[in-house]
Design an enzyme around this catalytic site. Structure first.
Site, short mmCIF file in Angstrom:
data_model
loop_
_atom_site.label_atom_id
_atom_site.label_comp_id
_atom_site.label_asym_id
_atom_site.label_seq_id
_atom_site.Cartn_x
_atom_site.Cartn_y
_atom_site.Cartn_z
N ASP A 63 -14.78 42.87 26.30
CA ASP A 63 -15.00 42.09 27.52
C ASP A 63 -16.51 42.06 27.72
O ASP A 63 -17.12 43.08 28.08
CB ASP A 63 -14.30 42.75 28.71
CG ASP A 63 -14.50 41.99 30.01
OD1 ASP A 63 -15.44 41.18 30.10
OD2 ASP A 63 -13.72 42.23 30.96
N VAL A 64 -17.13 40.91 27.47
CA VAL A 64 -18.59 40.85 27.46
C VAL A 64 -19.21 41.08 28.83
O VAL A 64 -20.42 41.29 28.94
CB VAL A 64 -19.10 39.51 26.89
CG1 VAL A 64 -18.72 39.38 25.42
CG2 VAL A 64 -18.58 38.32 27.69
N ASN A 90 -21.02 32.41 23.58
CA ASN A 90 -20.09 31.32 23.81
C ASN A 90 -19.02 31.64 24.84
O ASN A 90 -18.48 30.74 25.47
CB ASN A 90 -19.42 30.95 22.48
CG ASN A 90 -18.24 30.02 22.66
OD1 ASN A 90 -18.40 28.86 23.02
ND2 ASN A 90 -17.04 30.53 22.42
N TYR A 158 -18.26 27.95 37.87
CA TYR A 158 -18.59 27.56 36.51
C TYR A 158 -19.95 26.86 36.46
O TYR A 158 -20.82 27.18 35.65
CB TYR A 158 -17.50 26.65 35.95
CG TYR A 158 -17.62 26.36 34.48
CD1 TYR A 158 -17.16 27.28 33.54
CD2 TYR A 158 -18.19 25.18 34.02
CE1 TYR A 158 -17.27 27.03 32.17
CE2 TYR A 158 -18.30 24.92 32.66
CZ TYR A 158 -17.84 25.84 31.74
OH TYR A 158 -17.96 25.59 30.39
N LYS A 162 -23.49 28.10 34.65
CA LYS A 162 -24.06 27.33 33.56
C LYS A 162 -25.48 26.85 33.87
O LYS A 162 -26.32 26.76 32.97
CB LYS A 162 -23.14 26.16 33.20
CG LYS A 162 -21.81 26.59 32.61
CD LYS A 162 -21.99 27.47 31.37
CE LYS A 162 -20.69 27.84 30.71
NZ LYS A 162 -20.88 28.65 29.48
#
Length: 253
Positions: A63-64, A90, A158, A162
């Site tokens: 889990d990054v 990614n 999101y 980003k």
């Protein structure tokens, strides 16, 4: 220029979709590839699907968004392959498409932890390795998404993460200069993956209408990531946008 078989790439969110396509392109161009994600079965299937072996690929569950797991990931990478030449940040998730005021704190933080903290934590560890290894340096590629420029309706978590990736990319590109570390961002619009299936069925537009959106072959994205990765470190693609030609991005909403 074809990279040496000794070159090593790490792809996060590699079990499906864009990550899997990037891992495939890198592997077939001679890189040894570490694939990471939250589901070991998907990672192992991805390695099989792209033609990888135990010698040239490694699957690591991570889990990054969790620092201890990221440290473990890089320890396993170093133990297996000894260095890192390319990191493709990614891994990413979204929140439900609901009004911003209805989102819970947990929904917000889930997206922030994966999309932003994950890229930060993996970049930290990659930079440490890239500075220490010989030859020094490497390349970090961040998945920014079209949402790094323009939001969809009801996409605050999101879109915010980003946009933040754009700042992180520029900072790494600047701070990495003395150490031969390059950093660039790829902004992807409507690759045909599980994540974008709803676009093929019809998705909400800026005027609140529902329209089907064109998608592109995800392998084209993998090839674009490879193009960025293969450049000599004296050259950098700071920003690349790859998109389905007819998607409703360029124009007025």
């Amino acid at each position: 220029m074809t990279p040496s078989i000794e070159k090593v790439a790490l792809v996060t969110g590699a079990g499906v979709g864009i990550g899997k396509a990037a891992a495939k392109a890198l592997l077939h161009s001679g890189y040894r590839v570490v694939l990471t994600g939250r589901n070991l079965d998907k990672l192992q299937k991805a390695i099989s699907d792209i033609g990888g072996t135990a010698e040239n690929c490694l699957a690591v569950v991570c889990d990054v968004g969790k620092p201890d797991q990221v440290k473990m990931l890089f320890a396993k990478l170093k133990e297996k392959f000894g260095r890192i030449d390319v990191l493709f940040n990614n891994a990413g998730i979204g929140a439900p498409a609901i009004p911003m005021e209805d989102l819970s704190y947990e929904q917000w933080m889930n997206v922030v932890n994966t999309n932003l903290c994950g890229a930060f934590l993996c970049s930290q560890e990659a930079i440490r390795m890239m500075k220490a290894q010989s030859p020094q340096g490497g390349r970090i590629i961040n998945n920014g998404s079209i949402s790094a420029h323009t939001p969809r309706p009801m996409s605050a978590p999101y879109t915010a993460t980003k946009h933040a990736i754009s700042g992180l990319t520029k900072t790494i590109a600047l701070d990495g200069r003395p150490f031969n570390i390059a950093c660039g961002q790829i902004d992807i619009g409507n690759a045909a993956t599980e994540m974008t299936e709803r676009m093929a069925a019809g998705i909400i537009q800026a005027d609140q209408s529902i329209k089907i959106e064109p998608r592109m072959d995800v392998d084209h994205v993998g090839q674009a990531v490879l193009q960025m990765a293969q450049l000599p470190l004296e050259t950098n693609i700071l920003n690349m946008t790859i998109m389905a030609t007819n998607m409703p991005f360029v124009g007025r909403g």
